[in-house]
Design a protein around this motif. Structure first.
Motif, PDB file in Angstrom:
ATOM      1  N   GLY A  82      13.586  26.654  -6.433  1.00  0.00           N
ATOM      2  CA  GLY A  82      12.257  26.269  -6.866  1.00  0.00           C
ATOM      3  C   GLY A  82      11.446  25.570  -5.797  1.00  0.00           C
ATOM      4  N   GLY A  83      10.153  25.407  -6.091  1.00  0.00           N
ATOM      5  CA  GLY A  83       9.249  24.723  -5.180  1.00  0.00           C
ATOM      6  C   GLY A  83       9.344  23.216  -5.317  1.00  0.00           C
ATOM      7  N   GLY A  84       8.760  22.523  -4.364  1.00  0.00           N
ATOM      8  CA  GLY A  84       8.795  21.065  -4.404  1.00  0.00           C
ATOM      9  C   GLY A  84       8.376  20.442  -3.095  1.00  0.00           C
ATOM     10  N   GLY A  85       7.540  21.146  -2.334  1.00  0.00           N
ATOM     11  CA  GLY A  85       7.026  20.576  -1.103  1.00  0.00           C
ATOM     12  C   GLY A  85       8.065  20.513   0.003  1.00  0.00           C
ATOM     13  N   SER A 138       3.612  32.618  -0.447  1.00  0.00           N
ATOM     14  CA  SER A 138       4.256  31.901  -1.533  1.00  0.00           C
ATOM     15  C   SER A 138       4.026  30.398  -1.446  1.00  0.00           C
ATOM     16  CB  SER A 138       5.768  32.180  -1.524  1.00  0.00           C
ATOM     17  OG  SER A 138       6.397  31.624  -2.659  1.00  0.00           O
ATOM     18  N   CYS A 139       3.771  29.900  -0.229  1.00  0.00           N
ATOM     19  CA  CYS A 139       3.562  28.467  -0.011  1.00  0.00           C
ATOM     20  C   CYS A 139       2.088  28.085   0.087  1.00  0.00           C
ATOM     21  CB  CYS A 139       4.267  28.028   1.264  1.00  0.00           C
ATOM     22  SG  CYS A 139       6.059  28.191   1.249  1.00  0.00           S
ATOM     23  N   ALA A 140       1.177  29.031  -0.122  1.00  0.00           N
ATOM     24  CA  ALA A 140      -0.255  28.781   0.091  1.00  0.00           C
ATOM     25  C   ALA A 140      -0.885  28.112  -1.122  1.00  0.00           C
ATOM     26  CB  ALA A 140      -0.972  30.091   0.408  1.00  0.00           C
ATOM     27  N   MET A 181       4.965  16.271   0.306  1.00  0.00           N
ATOM     28  CA  MET A 181       4.651  16.853   1.608  1.00  0.00           C
ATOM     29  C   MET A 181       4.840  15.864   2.759  1.00  0.00           C
ATOM     30  SD  MET A 181       4.121  19.881   0.750  1.00  0.00           S
ATOM     31  CE  MET A 181       3.877  20.385   2.437  1.00  0.00           C
ATOM     32  N   ASP A 182       5.359  14.702   2.466  1.00  0.00           N
ATOM     33  CA  ASP A 182       5.625  13.699   3.497  1.00  0.00           C
ATOM     34  C   ASP A 182       6.863  14.127   4.284  1.00  0.00           C
ATOM     35  OD1 ASP A 182       6.245  11.498   5.027  1.00  0.00           O
ATOM     36  OD2 ASP A 182       6.018  10.042   3.401  1.00  0.00           O
ATOM     37  N   LEU A 183       6.662  14.533   5.523  1.00  0.00           N
ATOM     38  CA  LEU A 183       7.775  15.037   6.328  1.00  0.00           C
ATOM     39  C   LEU A 183       8.829  13.976   6.621  1.00  0.00           C
ATOM     40  CD1 LEU A 183       5.904  17.359   8.864  1.00  0.00           C
ATOM     41  CD2 LEU A 183       7.044  17.966   6.731  1.00  0.00           C
ATOM     42  N   SER A 184       8.438  12.715   6.550  1.00  0.00           N
ATOM     43  CA  SER A 184       9.417  11.656   6.795  1.00  0.00           C
ATOM     44  C   SER A 184      10.450  11.572   5.672  1.00  0.00           C
ATOM     45  CB  SER A 184       8.712  10.299   6.950  1.00  0.00           C
ATOM     46  OG  SER A 184       8.151   9.869   5.720  1.00  0.00           O
ATOM     47  N   LEU A 185      10.167  12.206   4.529  1.00  0.00           N
ATOM     48  CA  LEU A 185      11.108  12.203   3.415  1.00  0.00           C
ATOM     49  C   LEU A 185      12.159  13.301   3.530  1.00  0.00           C
ATOM     50  CD1 LEU A 185       8.739  11.562   0.358  1.00  0.00           C
ATOM     51  CD2 LEU A 185      10.250   9.931   1.503  1.00  0.00           C
TER      52      LEU A 185
END
Length: 331
Positions: free
Chosen positions: A46-49, A216-218, A303-307
């Motif tokens: 599934g999706g979730g950023g 799919s990610c747009a 969408m926080d890449l630090s996570l």
């Protein structure tokens, strides 16, 4: 196992587009019709950023290191961040993907669809969520919601400078270990922005893997493939689209968002409704969602890449903890 509770209601899923397309100038996106001959095992991602993608990799790597390789599924379904994970795990080992995720240098919060290498600062994420919530509130049903989402994405694209498309594709392509579709059956979901119709890509669709994943990610704009424009696969039915696994004997669903949806229950697009459908048709289904200590990673901050590193570690711990139970289910 951390799972979501499911009711006994049964619903009918939406179908892919029936519109004819030219083999020469249009992608053949009706892949769902090619997967009628069901197999034994299906893996649903599934999706979730960005955080959700890392969690998926972590869970799969945890299972893998504990002796269970779910990447050998007969069918893999990827939606949004899950489409990236599907392309990654079919072209690189889970252990390698996890190591790369954990070793990545910390980066500022970002979201898809901006001018900074195809990304924008996290602020617009909250705005996008607000717009999406308003569209859902105004929509009559799921089909109307998809049409409205597509129209909004097309409007945003018309107002852009045109560089977003190439930047976003380059960003997505850089995440993939290979630019080639795997030989196994992988389905990547999206929605036609012009019509609101659900679509599904596979290796026979005449669409590059990077383009399918980018579509799919747009979630912030409409991504173009040929003369068509597509938006996030999470709008097809849900962030999981587990209904595409109908007929498979065992279905494992990994849902970073925990099956949550902003859509009204009566639309029957929630993961719970899809699991009910699958079980009614004879499938055994297990779902894995983030544990209660880490669910806050997969909301507005997804969408926080630090996570990504902590999300991957959390997923890995869950994967190793669940490996014995899921091995009995999977095998």
């Amino acid at each position: 196992m951390t799972t979501t509770p499911f009711s006994t209601r049964h619903f009918t899923s939406t179908s892919a587009s029936d519109r004819p397309r030219s083999d020469q100038d249009q992608p053949q996106v009706d892949a769902s019709r090619r997967v009628r001959a069901a197999g034994e095992r299906a893996l649903v991602l599934g999706g979730g950023g960005s955080a959700g993608n890392a969690w998926l990799i972590g869970v799969i790597a945890g299972l893998f290191d504990a002796g269970l390789d779910v990447t050998e599924a007969d069918l893999i379904i990827g939606t949004s961040a899950g489409s990236t994970a599907a392309a990654q795990i079919t072209n690189a080992s889970p252990t390698e993907l996890l190591a790369a995720t954990l070793s990545a240098a910390p980066q500022p919060q970002t979201a898809p669809g901006g001018s900074d290498g195809g990304r924008v600062r996290i602020g617009p994420v909250a705005n996008h969520i607000e717009r999406m919530s308003r569209i859902i509130a105004d929509a009559e049903d799921a089909a109307d919601m998809r049409r409205r989402m597509g129209a909004a994405a097309l409007e945003m694209g018309a107002a852009s400078d045109g560089s977003k498309q190439s930047q976003w594709r380059a960003t997505v392509a850089a995440r993939l270990p290979s630019q080639h579709w795997p030989q196994r059956t992988v389905l990547i979901t999206a929605v036609d922005a012009n019509t609101g119709e659900p679509v599904v890509f596979d290796r026979h669709s005449g669409v590059d893997l990077a383009d399918a994943v980018a579509a799919s990610c747009a979630s912030g704009f409409a991504y173009g493939i040929g003369d068509s424009r597509f938006i996030d696969g999470a709008y097809r039915r849900s962030s999981e689209n587990a209904d595409l696994a109908a007929g498979y004997g065992r279905v494992l669903v990994l849902s970073p968002l925990g099956g949550r949806s902003r859509a009204p229950l009566e639309w029957a697009v929630h993961l719970a409704a899809q699991v009910d459908e699958l079980r009614a048709r004879g499938s055994k289904v297990e779902t894995v969602v983030p544990d209660s200590n880490h669910r806050d990673m997969f909301g507005a901050n997804a969408m926080d890449l630090s996570l990504r590193p902590p999300a991957a570690r959390a997923g890995y711990d869950q994967g190793t903890a669940l490996a014995e139970q899921l091995t009995e289910f999977w095998r």
